[in-house]
Design a protein around this motif. Structure first.
Motif, mmCIF file in Angstrom:
data_model
loop_
_atom_site.group_PDB
_atom_site.id
_atom_site.type_symbol
_atom_site.label_atom_id
_atom_site.label_comp_id
_atom_site.label_asym_id
_atom_site.label_seq_id
_atom_site.Cartn_x
_atom_site.Cartn_y
_atom_site.Cartn_z
ATOM 1 N N GLU A 18 -23.711 67.997 10.857
ATOM 2 C CA GLU A 18 -25.162 67.936 11.058
ATOM 3 C C GLU A 18 -25.671 68.838 12.177
ATOM 4 N N GLU A 19 -24.963 68.875 13.314
ATOM 5 C CA GLU A 19 -25.440 69.702 14.427
ATOM 6 C C GLU A 19 -25.411 71.196 14.074
ATOM 7 N N VAL A 20 -24.450 71.618 13.275
ATOM 8 C CA VAL A 20 -24.385 73.015 12.831
ATOM 9 C C VAL A 20 -25.431 73.258 11.747
ATOM 10 N N GLN A 21 -25.632 72.274 10.875
ATOM 11 C CA GLN A 21 -26.668 72.395 9.849
ATOM 12 C C GLN A 21 -28.026 72.639 10.495
ATOM 13 N N SER A 22 -28.289 71.944 11.570
ATOM 14 C CA SER A 22 -29.566 72.086 12.274
ATOM 15 C C SER A 22 -29.748 73.520 12.782
ATOM 16 N N VAL A 23 -28.713 74.092 13.353
ATOM 17 C CA VAL A 23 -28.763 75.469 13.851
ATOM 18 C C VAL A 23 -28.972 76.433 12.691
ATOM 19 N N LEU A 24 -28.213 76.250 11.610
ATOM 20 C CA LEU A 24 -28.330 77.132 10.444
ATOM 21 C C LEU A 24 -29.734 77.070 9.839
ATOM 22 N N GLN A 25 -30.290 75.870 9.757
ATOM 23 C CA GLN A 25 -31.644 75.722 9.206
ATOM 24 C C GLN A 25 -32.684 76.411 10.100
ATOM 25 N N LYS A 26 -32.492 76.313 11.411
ATOM 26 C CA LYS A 26 -33.447 76.943 12.327
ATOM 27 C C LYS A 26 -33.339 78.469 12.238
ATOM 28 N N ILE A 27 -32.143 78.987 12.101
ATOM 29 C CA ILE A 27 -31.964 80.432 11.914
ATOM 30 C C ILE A 27 -32.632 80.852 10.605
ATOM 31 N N ARG A 28 -32.394 80.089 9.566
ATOM 32 C CA ARG A 28 -32.997 80.372 8.257
ATOM 33 C C ARG A 28 -34.519 80.397 8.354
ATOM 34 N N LYS A 29 -35.103 79.401 9.003
ATOM 35 C CA LYS A 29 -36.563 79.325 9.144
ATOM 36 C C LYS A 29 -37.098 80.495 9.980
ATOM 37 N N THR A 30 -36.364 80.887 11.002
ATOM 38 C CA THR A 30 -36.759 82.031 11.828
ATOM 39 C C THR A 30 -36.810 83.291 10.966
ATOM 40 N N ILE A 31 -35.796 83.473 10.139
ATOM 41 C CA ILE A 31 -35.750 84.645 9.253
ATOM 42 C C ILE A 31 -36.893 84.576 8.240
ATOM 43 N N GLN A 32 -37.088 83.409 7.632
ATOM 44 C CA GLN A 32 -38.152 83.249 6.635
ATOM 45 C C GLN A 32 -39.525 83.560 7.231
ATOM 46 N N LYS A 33 -39.743 83.147 8.470
ATOM 47 C CA LYS A 33 -41.039 83.378 9.112
ATOM 48 C C LYS A 33 -41.270 84.867 9.350
ATOM 49 N N GLU A 34 -40.235 85.580 9.746
ATOM 50 C CA GLU A 34 -40.376 87.008 10.053
ATOM 51 C C GLU A 34 -40.245 87.901 8.820
ATOM 52 N N ALA A 35 -39.654 87.368 7.769
ATOM 53 C CA ALA A 35 -39.477 88.136 6.529
ATOM 54 C C ALA A 35 -39.869 87.261 5.337
ATOM 55 N N PRO A 36 -41.154 86.902 5.241
ATOM 56 C CA PRO A 36 -41.567 85.957 4.194
ATOM 57 C C PRO A 36 -41.377 86.480 2.773
ATOM 58 N N PRO A 98 -27.062 77.971 23.981
ATOM 59 C CA PRO A 98 -28.316 78.019 23.215
ATOM 60 C C PRO A 98 -28.347 79.256 22.300
ATOM 61 N N ILE A 99 -28.779 79.057 21.074
ATOM 62 C CA ILE A 99 -28.901 80.164 20.120
ATOM 63 C C ILE A 99 -30.143 80.976 20.511
ATOM 64 N N PRO A 100 -30.037 82.306 20.581
ATOM 65 C CA PRO A 100 -31.176 83.131 21.021
ATOM 66 C C PRO A 100 -32.162 83.418 19.864
ATOM 67 N N TYR A 101 -32.924 82.405 19.500
ATOM 68 C CA TYR A 101 -33.861 82.555 18.378
ATOM 69 C C TYR A 101 -34.875 83.685 18.589
ATOM 70 N N PRO A 102 -35.394 83.882 19.813
ATOM 71 C CA PRO A 102 -36.311 85.019 20.002
ATOM 72 C C PRO A 102 -35.639 86.379 19.707
ATOM 73 N N LEU A 103 -34.372 86.504 20.059
ATOM 74 C CA LEU A 103 -33.635 87.730 19.751
ATOM 75 C C LEU A 103 -33.446 87.875 18.246
ATOM 76 N N ILE A 104 -33.116 86.796 17.572
ATOM 77 C CA ILE A 104 -32.966 86.826 16.110
ATOM 78 C C ILE A 104 -34.285 87.279 15.493
ATOM 79 N N LYS A 105 -35.387 86.750 15.992
ATOM 80 C CA LYS A 105 -36.718 87.115 15.496
ATOM 81 C C LYS A 105 -36.946 88.619 15.644
#
Length: 140
Positions: A18-36, A98-105
Motif C-alpha cells: 500500500e505505501e508503494v502504491q500510494s507513491v506510484l499513484q501520486k507519480i501517475r497523477k503528477t504525470i497525468q496533470k502535466e501531460a493530460p 521524500p519523492i521529488p514530485y516538483p522535479l518529476i513535474k
C-alpha cells in the motif's frame, strides 16, 4: 514458470504494498496533470506514458522508484538529479526519502515540449517536398 505480465498501470500498481502504491499513484497523477493528452500503457513491463512518442516510464523496486525520462530528461536536469543515483536514462528515487514530485513535474513538462518539437520537425520535413512542388510555377 508462470510470468506475471500486467496489462494496465492499475494492475501494475496493485502488485505492490500500500505505501508503494500510494507513491506510484501520486507519480501517475503528477504525470497525468502535466501531460493530460498522454496515453497510458505498459511497455517493457512497466508503466509508460506516450505522447508524440515515448514520453517516460516509471517502475517500483524494493528500495526505490525508477524514473525513466530517456537520456534527454536526465541531461536537461543534471544538477537537480545529481543527488540521486542515475544512469544514462534512469533516475532512482529512494523510497526511504521524500519523492521529488516538483522535479518529476518539471521533467514531464520538458519531455512533453521536447516530443512536441520533434513531431513538429518531422511534420515540416514531410511537408517541405510537397510545398516545393506547389511553389514551382507552371511553364508551358
Amino acid at each position: 514458470m508462470k510470468t506475471n505480465i500486467t496489462k494496465s498501470i492499475d494492475e501494475y500498481i496493485q502488485n505492490f504494498p500500500e505505501e508503494v502504491q500510494s507513491v506510484l499513484q501520486k507519480i501517475r497523477k503528477t504525470i497525468q496533470k502535466e501531460a493530460p493528452e498522454a496515453t497510458e500503457t505498459i511497455s517493457y513491463a512497466i508503466p509508460t506514458f506516450v505522447q508524440n512518442g515515448n514520453l517516460l516510464h516509471f517502475a517500483a523496486f524494493s528500495k526505490h522508484i525508477g524514473f525513466y525520462a530517456l537520456p534527454s530528461g536526465n541531461q536537461a536536469f543534471q544538477k537537480e538529479i545529481s543527488r540521486y543515483k542515475s544512469g544514462k536514462g534512469s533516475i532512482q528515487f529512494p523510497l526511504n526519502e521524500p519523492i521529488p514530485y516538483p522535479l518529476i513535474k518539471k521533467i514531464v513538462k520538458f519531455r512533453v515540449a521536447e516530443n512536441l518539437e520533434k513531431t513538429k520537425k518531422k511534420v515540416s520535413k514531410k511537408k517541405s517536398p510537397i510545398q516545393k512542388k506547389k511553389s514551382k510555377p507552371n511553364r508551358k
